[in-house]
Motif scaffolding. Sequence first.
Motif, mmCIF file in Angstrom:
data_model
loop_
_atom_site.group_PDB
_atom_site.id
_atom_site.type_symbol
_atom_site.label_atom_id
_atom_site.label_comp_id
_atom_site.label_asym_id
_atom_site.label_seq_id
_atom_site.Cartn_x
_atom_site.Cartn_y
_atom_site.Cartn_z
ATOM 1 N N ASP A 199 -5.341 0.279 -7.308
ATOM 2 C CA ASP A 199 -5.703 -0.718 -6.066
ATOM 3 C C ASP A 199 -7.197 -0.787 -5.796
ATOM 4 O O ASP A 199 -7.498 -0.421 -4.680
ATOM 5 N N THR A 232 -8.426 -2.351 -2.532
ATOM 6 C CA THR A 232 -8.322 -1.635 -1.168
ATOM 7 C C THR A 232 -9.410 -0.572 -1.238
ATOM 8 O O THR A 232 -10.095 -0.315 -0.284
ATOM 9 N N SER A 278 -5.723 5.372 -8.911
ATOM 10 C CA SER A 278 -5.101 4.392 -8.534
ATOM 11 C C SER A 278 -5.571 2.954 -9.097
ATOM 12 O O SER A 278 -6.521 2.855 -9.649
ATOM 13 N N THR A 288 1.073 -1.278 0.160
ATOM 14 C CA THR A 288 -0.045 0.055 0.096
ATOM 15 C C THR A 288 0.695 1.123 0.142
ATOM 16 O O THR A 288 1.881 1.450 0.874
#
Length: 368
Positions: free
Chosen positions: A39, A42, A37, A9
């Motif tokens: 990600d 997450t 992002s 992260t």
Amino acid sequence: MLVTATPHTDQRMAEIIEKVRRGERLTLEDGVYLYESDDLLTIGQLANEVNLKKNGKKVYFIENMSLYFTNVCESYCAFCNFRKDQGEEGSYTLSGPEMVEYVEQHIHPGIREFHIVGGHNNHVPFQYYVDSLQALHERFPEVALKAYTAAEIDFFTRISGLSITEVLQELQKAGLQSLTGGGAEILSDQYREKMKVDKANVDRYLEVHRTAHKLGIRTGTTMLYGSIESHEDRIRHMIQIRDLQDETNGFMVFIPLSMQPKSKNASIMRRNSAYEDLKTIAISRLMLDNIQHIKAYFINIGTQLTQVSLSFGASDVHGTILKEKISHAAGANTPEGLTRKELIWLVKGAGRIPVERDTFYNEIEVFE
């Protein structure tokens, strides 16, 4: 399970995680960062955490019918395939009694809401739109009328010469209880000019909702994403909605609407990706900290992705709908509606608790 920063992260994401956990409001820069992002998991986990704090595992739906009195429209929005010109093949304008007859043929005892939108038909007077609601309300007084977009209300002010307040009060007398959320598209006047959104500008859209909230009319609101707008445009849209909610607390739900191509046979390259749809739902949940519900609209994103979205911040799956027309005219290749049993199955299949609601999110039945 709480989201935790891992060695994978990055620092900015870790800061956002802590910011959300502390109850701090995300900024424009935070929202744009989340969009940029990769990600996704997450972001989704964080949105899920926020939603579970707000709504637990409950996911809401309503038994409703979508009704369209007219598809004649003076506007030529670039993304719309529903509208027709007066006299064009396929155009129609139903009277109140004609719509009552249609409803009588299709309604069943569980229907709690009529969801009513349509074209900006300037070939009929404002009284036509009042009478349309009145006819339904007199025949089906037990069914809530959620009718017209803010753009339609603005259009009514122009054809009637009345103020926003006066238009809404006349519609309330006819039975109006809530406004639909459509007509927002992207709240950017530059976007609206490029996409030929020849209807309520940003200020008027927001002012209609502000006025409705002051009159005690609670509403939903939307964002139509996936065309020419930037990630920053989307976040600015959400922030404008968030700011108005701070002022009025009148929005019940935010509905991200995935742009549909103009043909059902359009390739996947002409549609938003599942990745983009899930990210938008999750970011909406994170940015709009003062709105209780984020809706996953199965008409646009499909039933299976709707199930997944319930772990990405969504807490509402809309309703039975019955013969949705606008998104399907624009190329949606999803079901035109679902049954009550199918909605319950859909929510339970995602490991959540289905809750049948009314227009105002009062719980009717919880399916543990």
